[in-house]
Design a protein around this motif. Sequence first.
Motif, PDB file in Angstrom:
ATOM      1  N   UNK A 195       0.644  -1.617  -0.380  1.00  0.00           N
ATOM      2  CA  UNK A 195      -0.098  -0.069  -0.017  1.00  0.00           C
ATOM      3  C   UNK A 195       0.786   1.201   0.558  1.00  0.00           C
ATOM      4  N   UNK A 196       0.190   2.557  -0.286  1.00  0.00           N
ATOM      5  CA  UNK A 196       0.761   3.608  -0.503  1.00  0.00           C
ATOM      6  C   UNK A 196       1.491   4.143   0.684  1.00  0.00           C
ATOM      7  N   UNK A 197       2.767   4.827   1.350  1.00  0.00           N
ATOM      8  CA  UNK A 197       3.189   5.823   2.379  1.00  0.00           C
ATOM      9  C   UNK A 197       2.556   7.329   2.058  1.00  0.00           C
ATOM     10  N   UNK A 198       2.325   7.798   3.259  1.00  0.00           N
ATOM     11  CA  UNK A 198       1.732   9.558   2.521  1.00  0.00           C
ATOM     12  C   UNK A 198       3.292   9.593   2.347  1.00  0.00           C
ATOM     13  N   UNK A 199       3.017  10.180   0.952  1.00  0.00           N
ATOM     14  CA  UNK A 199       4.087  11.761   0.638  1.00  0.00           C
ATOM     15  C   UNK A 199       4.992  12.427   1.465  1.00  0.00           C
ATOM     16  N   UNK A 200       5.580  12.404   2.049  1.00  0.00           N
ATOM     17  CA  UNK A 200       6.023  13.562   3.313  1.00  0.00           C
ATOM     18  C   UNK A 200       6.023  14.615   2.607  1.00  0.00           C
ATOM     19  N   UNK A 201       6.714  15.229   1.841  1.00  0.00           N
ATOM     20  CA  UNK A 201       7.172  16.203   1.012  1.00  0.00           C
ATOM     21  C   UNK A 201       6.474  17.006   0.544  1.00  0.00           C
ATOM     22  N   UNK A 202       5.270  16.099  -0.400  1.00  0.00           N
ATOM     23  CA  UNK A 202       4.856  16.423  -1.282  1.00  0.00           C
ATOM     24  C   UNK A 202       3.434  17.330  -0.474  1.00  0.00           C
ATOM     25  N   UNK A 203       3.574  16.655   1.360  1.00  0.00           N
ATOM     26  CA  UNK A 203       2.195  17.593   1.616  1.00  0.00           C
ATOM     27  C   UNK A 203       2.984  18.340   1.883  1.00  0.00           C
ATOM     28  N   UNK A 204       4.415  19.105   2.334  1.00  0.00           N
ATOM     29  CA  UNK A 204       5.090  19.635   3.419  1.00  0.00           C
ATOM     30  C   UNK A 204       4.808  20.732   2.633  1.00  0.00           C
ATOM     31  N   UNK A 205       4.838  20.766   0.651  1.00  0.00           N
ATOM     32  CA  UNK A 205       4.880  21.116   0.074  1.00  0.00           C
ATOM     33  C   UNK A 205       3.769  21.993   0.083  1.00  0.00           C
ATOM     34  N   UNK A 206       2.573  21.158  -0.441  1.00  0.00           N
ATOM     35  CA  UNK A 206       1.203  22.026  -0.554  1.00  0.00           C
ATOM     36  C   UNK A 206       0.978  22.545   0.969  1.00  0.00           C
ATOM     37  N   UNK A 207       1.622  22.758   1.865  1.00  0.00           N
ATOM     38  CA  UNK A 207       1.107  23.744   3.049  1.00  0.00           C
ATOM     39  C   UNK A 207       2.141  25.027   3.185  1.00  0.00           C
ATOM     40  N   UNK A 208       3.245  24.769   2.394  1.00  0.00           N
ATOM     41  CA  UNK A 208       4.468  25.722   2.494  1.00  0.00           C
ATOM     42  C   UNK A 208       4.069  26.714   2.430  1.00  0.00           C
ATOM     43  N   UNK A 209       4.216  28.105   3.425  1.00  0.00           N
ATOM     44  CA  UNK A 209       4.010  29.444   3.439  1.00  0.00           C
ATOM     45  C   UNK A 209       5.471  29.747   2.765  1.00  0.00           C
ATOM     46  N   UNK A 210       4.731  31.655   2.411  1.00  0.00           N
ATOM     47  CA  UNK A 210       5.903  32.479   2.050  1.00  0.00           C
ATOM     48  C   UNK A 210       7.066  32.706   2.497  1.00  0.00           C
ATOM     49  N   UNK A 211       7.420  32.271   3.469  1.00  0.00           N
ATOM     50  CA  UNK A 211       8.502  32.682   4.246  1.00  0.00           C
ATOM     51  C   UNK A 211       9.376  30.672   4.586  1.00  0.00           C
ATOM     52  N   UNK A 212       8.237  29.923   4.571  1.00  0.00           N
ATOM     53  CA  UNK A 212       9.513  28.734   4.698  1.00  0.00           C
ATOM     54  C   UNK A 212       9.764  28.700   3.319  1.00  0.00           C
ATOM     55  N   UNK A 213      10.979  27.725   3.487  1.00  0.00           N
ATOM     56  CA  UNK A 213      12.094  27.234   2.273  1.00  0.00           C
ATOM     57  C   UNK A 213      11.673  25.345   2.488  1.00  0.00           C
ATOM     58  N   UNK A 214      11.794  25.266   1.658  1.00  0.00           N
ATOM     59  CA  UNK A 214      11.818  23.530   1.479  1.00  0.00           C
ATOM     60  C   UNK A 214      12.577  22.851   0.034  1.00  0.00           C
ATOM     61  N   UNK A 215      13.620  22.262   0.960  1.00  0.00           N
ATOM     62  CA  UNK A 215      14.028  21.519   0.516  1.00  0.00           C
ATOM     63  C   UNK A 215      14.666  19.799  -0.057  1.00  0.00           C
ATOM     64  N   UNK A 216      14.892  19.156  -1.058  1.00  0.00           N
ATOM     65  CA  UNK A 216      14.137  17.630  -1.001  1.00  0.00           C
ATOM     66  C   UNK A 216      15.021  16.749  -1.492  1.00  0.00           C
ATOM     67  N   UNK A 217      15.242  15.648  -1.284  1.00  0.00           N
ATOM     68  CA  UNK A 217      16.949  14.834  -1.395  1.00  0.00           C
ATOM     69  C   UNK A 217      16.440  13.626  -3.178  1.00  0.00           C
TER      70      UNK A 217
END
Length: 411
Positions: free
Chosen positions: A313-335
Amino acid sequence: MPLASPSSENMLTGRRIVLGITGSIAAYKSATLARELRRRGAEVRVVMTPGATEFITPLTLATLVDNPVHSDFTEDEHAGVWTNHVELGIWGDLILIAPATANTLAAMVHGQCDNLLQAVLLSARCPVAVAPAMDLDMFTHASTQSNLKTLAERGVDIIDPGTGPLASGLVGKGRMAEPEDIADHLARRFAADLPWRGKRVILTAGPTHEPLDAVRFLGNRSSGKMGFALAEVLAARGAEVTLVAGPVSLETPLRVHERIDVQTAEEMNEAVQARWKDMDWGVACAAVSDFKPAETTSGKWHRGDMPEAVVLAENPDILATMGRSKQPHQTLIGFALESDDGQASAQGKLERKNLDAIVLNSLKDDGAGFGHDTNKVSVLFQGGKSVSFELKSKYDVACDLVELWRTTLNP
Ligand SMILES: Cc1cc2nc3c(=O)[nH]c(=O)nc-3n(C[C@H](O)[C@H](O)[C@H](O)COP(=O)(O)O)c2cc1C
């Protein structure tokens, strides 16, 4: 649980300082200095030149810093035991030579290696500060001044001597700065070296383990070393780091604010999403399993009663969820760890998940990726900028990345 507060005003707390003492009459002040550094929370190891031991005993310093004092290359000549000068040079966050004689300053300029302290200096990776102490005429002599200028040009921090009565009976410039002023100077220096101060960073590291039964799991070979190196560097530069770690056997790096240990992607997701809104930066370095067994048995499968197939079964996509709720002052880096050169796939992930940058490493590169102590990475930014680095230790990669993110994304 919070482990350390980077907002603490005491910039010397937890700092590792190698205190080098040389053969000046001012060496008696080194005892007060060592005690002051310890009082402010620094861990201190002392290296004395043979000359310095004529002025103050190693026993005094060893007692004050609660660590053995080193002054010879060998500890027990007959047993072949030697003092590892390279280890000492790497251990320190800073080497402070106080007092620094005219002789040692000259030796530093010329790269001499006649005593243990000089060997430590040659193998050091950390910054060096010196507090010169000598008679007025020695200090103003053209060679001393030229040596100090050369050292300053090489990045050595010169802590100016004071003016007043000298041991020779003369009056002038040459007295070693007072221990408390030296400690203040170092504290200011450490504070200035903290460009991430005030930034709250949530960082994921390591693998996830998705249980199949009571003892087995689906996982991957991530060791967590890259994420822990990043946590160490970010915390050392003043960030308030919350480290969400999958199952790894690594010590929490010094000055990390909070560590949360999780096993599964679900647990990691829960820990991250609950905190993300309070953060300034998110760094998703963990190798999160995209899928998990749809069903888990609470007992242990035995030969004969094992299922014929495991449904995923699929796991939650942690990074995509963070990306969706990202605020203008937040910076998000993936690997992204890819099995080929992966540029296109990483670029896609950067857009899809609303990241500011993505760090790419390839399984194709020898010495890069899971388990190794080294890594070779490229970074892609929104807008098309990309930067590639050579194969380096994961610690050095972390230093490069942290500096690149800061200068590119938060100038
Ligand atoms: C009583 C006395 C005091 C000294 N004080 C100083 C001093 O304050 N600064 C200095 O540069 N040299 C001073 N010297 C000279 C150094 O001890 C000498 O240059 C020695 O070689 C330094 O070695 P080191 O740098 O390896 O410790 C002093 C010598 C003596 C005998």
